[in-house]
Design a protein around this motif. Structure first.
Motif, short mmCIF file in Angstrom:
data_model
loop_
_atom_site.label_atom_id
_atom_site.label_comp_id
_atom_site.label_asym_id
_atom_site.label_seq_id
_atom_site.Cartn_x
_atom_site.Cartn_y
_atom_site.Cartn_z
N PHE A 8 0.88 -1.35 0.03
CA PHE A 8 0.00 -0.20 0.00
C PHE A 8 0.82 1.41 0.11
N ALA A 9 2.08 0.97 -0.12
CA ALA A 9 2.94 2.21 -0.38
C ALA A 9 2.98 2.90 -1.58
N LYS A 10 3.44 4.13 -1.83
CA LYS A 10 3.77 4.67 -3.02
C LYS A 10 4.93 4.40 -3.60
N LEU A 11 5.27 3.48 -4.55
CA LEU A 11 6.54 3.21 -5.06
C LEU A 11 7.27 4.28 -6.05
N PRO A 12 8.18 4.27 -6.30
CA PRO A 12 9.15 5.24 -6.95
C PRO A 12 8.63 4.79 -8.60
N ARG A 13 8.43 5.76 -9.41
CA ARG A 13 8.17 5.56 -10.69
C ARG A 13 9.40 5.02 -11.41
N THR A 14 9.33 4.03 -12.31
CA THR A 14 10.43 3.74 -13.07
C THR A 14 10.44 3.79 -14.47
N MET A 15 9.30 4.38 -15.16
CA MET A 15 8.98 4.82 -16.48
C MET A 15 8.68 6.37 -16.38
N THR A 16 8.79 6.61 -17.75
CA THR A 16 8.46 8.41 -17.89
C THR A 16 7.16 8.29 -18.46
N HIS A 17 6.51 7.27 -19.08
CA HIS A 17 5.21 7.41 -19.86
C HIS A 17 4.16 6.82 -18.90
N ASP A 18 3.27 7.24 -19.12
CA ASP A 18 1.87 6.68 -18.05
C ASP A 18 0.97 5.98 -18.80
N HIS A 19 1.04 5.48 -19.96
CA HIS A 19 0.18 4.36 -20.59
C HIS A 19 0.66 3.10 -20.51
N ARG A 20 -0.14 2.34 -20.45
CA ARG A 20 0.29 0.74 -20.69
C ARG A 20 0.92 0.44 -21.90
N LEU A 21 1.66 -0.28 -21.84
CA LEU A 21 2.00 -0.92 -23.34
C LEU A 21 1.04 -1.71 -24.18
N THR A 22 0.85 -1.29 -25.30
CA THR A 22 -0.02 -2.15 -26.11
C THR A 22 0.82 -3.22 -26.69
N MET A 23 -0.04 -4.16 -27.26
CA MET A 23 0.68 -5.50 -27.84
C MET A 23 1.68 -5.21 -28.81
N GLN A 24 1.43 -4.24 -29.72
CA GLN A 24 2.24 -3.94 -30.81
C GLN A 24 3.49 -3.39 -30.21
N GLU A 25 3.58 -2.45 -29.24
CA GLU A 25 4.54 -1.61 -28.44
C GLU A 25 5.31 -2.68 -27.84
N LEU A 26 4.67 -3.91 -27.00
CA LEU A 26 5.45 -4.72 -26.52
C LEU A 26 6.26 -5.52 -27.57
N LYS A 27 5.68 -5.92 -28.66
CA LYS A 27 6.32 -6.65 -29.70
C LYS A 27 7.54 -5.79 -30.04
N GLU A 28 7.39 -4.52 -30.25
CA GLU A 28 8.68 -3.74 -30.86
C GLU A 28 9.49 -3.67 -29.96
N THR A 29 9.07 -3.52 -28.43
CA THR A 29 10.23 -3.17 -27.42
C THR A 29 10.89 -4.63 -27.31
N SER A 30 10.36 -5.71 -27.23
CA SER A 30 10.88 -7.04 -27.16
C SER A 30 11.86 -7.45 -28.36
N ALA A 31 11.64 -6.82 -29.48
CA ALA A 31 12.61 -7.16 -30.70
C ALA A 31 13.63 -6.18 -30.65
N CYS A 32 13.58 -4.88 -29.89
CA CYS A 32 14.50 -4.06 -29.94
C CYS A 32 15.40 -4.61 -28.75
N LEU A 33 14.94 -5.16 -27.80
CA LEU A 33 16.00 -5.67 -26.71
C LEU A 33 16.83 -7.01 -27.16
N ILE A 34 16.05 -7.54 -28.07
CA ILE A 34 16.98 -8.91 -28.63
C ILE A 34 17.92 -8.62 -29.35
N ARG A 35 17.82 -7.63 -30.06
CA ARG A 35 18.82 -6.90 -31.14
C ARG A 35 20.00 -6.26 -30.24
N ASN A 36 19.68 -6.13 -28.92
CA ASN A 36 20.67 -5.15 -28.11
C ASN A 36 21.53 -6.27 -27.57
N ALA A 37 22.86 -6.20 -28.11
CA ALA A 37 23.86 -7.29 -27.70
C ALA A 37 24.24 -7.07 -26.20
#
Length: 219
Positions: A8-37
């Motif tokens: 019930f405590a207010k935890l620090p924010r770890t992201m600068t955006h407020d909206h939840r990731l859409t499935m398309q954004e999730l796929k794009e982010t995952s693909a970007c991470l996989i390409r990051n050596a």
């Protein structure tokens, strides 16, 4: 009770955006991470590190009983010593981070782990046993150091990327049974007891971590 406090405590924010990731954004982010050596290899290094840590702590008791001739209770006492060394070394290594960059420090710690593991395999009696305990000093800061290197300059992607690094602890579930197989298989190197030669597997893990530490300065 402590969990409920954080729930019930207010935890620090770890992201600068407020909206939840859409499935398309999730796929794009995952693909970007996989390409990051740096990130991709960081997940691998984390899995091997956690595997090494669990193997080392799991088989301290077995090593003490079979190689040294200690009782189970005496061996467990040494296992507690190993964890105390781990805790003490974490404070020391955190201090060293103020003078040594994370990549070189990780490589230095992993190199120490390699040397200690070689001692565990090839040194007889208490010399090998103390080498096994000394590995804990080298492992103390590996997890957070790998974590920090892999997430460097991630930005908003760090929230998803951190999940992959946390899931890498599955190495701690997969590798100890593999070391158990090596123990049951019998001697691998000459007449050395299989419990000693089984530490070839943690040795490989530390080589992987050392390689990541070396490569981290080149990304």
């Amino acid at each position: 009770i402590l969990f409920l406090v954080f729930l019930f405590a207010k935890l620090p924010r770890t992201m600068t955006h407020d909206h939840r990731l859409t499935m398309q954004e999730l796929k794009e982010t995952s693909a970007c991470l996989i390409r990051n050596a740096r990130y991709r290899e960081g997940v691998v290094a984390q899995a091997f590190y956690v595997g090494a840590q669990i193997m080392v702590w799991t088989f301290v008791i077995h090593y003490g009983m079979t190689v040294i001739g200690l009782t189970a209770a005496e061996s467990q006492g040494y296992n507690i010593v190993a964890m105390t060394i781990f805790l003490s070394s974490r404070f020391i290594c955190t201090f060293l981070l103020g003078y040594i960059r994370p990549g070189p420090l990780l490589m230095l710690l992993a190199t120490g782990g390699i040397l200690m593991t070689l001692g565990t395999i090839f040194l007889p009696g208490y010399a090998g046993f103390y080498s096994l305990l000394g590995i804990s000093a080298c492992m103390s800061l590996m997890f957070p150091t790998i974590y920090g290197i892999a997430l460097k300059d991630m930005g908003d992607e760090a929230s998803l990327a951190s999940a992959g690094l946390v899931m890498a602890i599955v190495g701690g579930a997969l590798m100890p049974p593999m070391q158990g197989v090596l123990i049951d298989a019998g001697p691998i190197i000459g007449d050395l007891p299989s419990i000693r030669t089984s530490f070839l597997l943690p040795l490989v893990c530390f080589v992987v971590v050392a390689t990541y530490g070396f490569r981290s300065s080149r990304y």
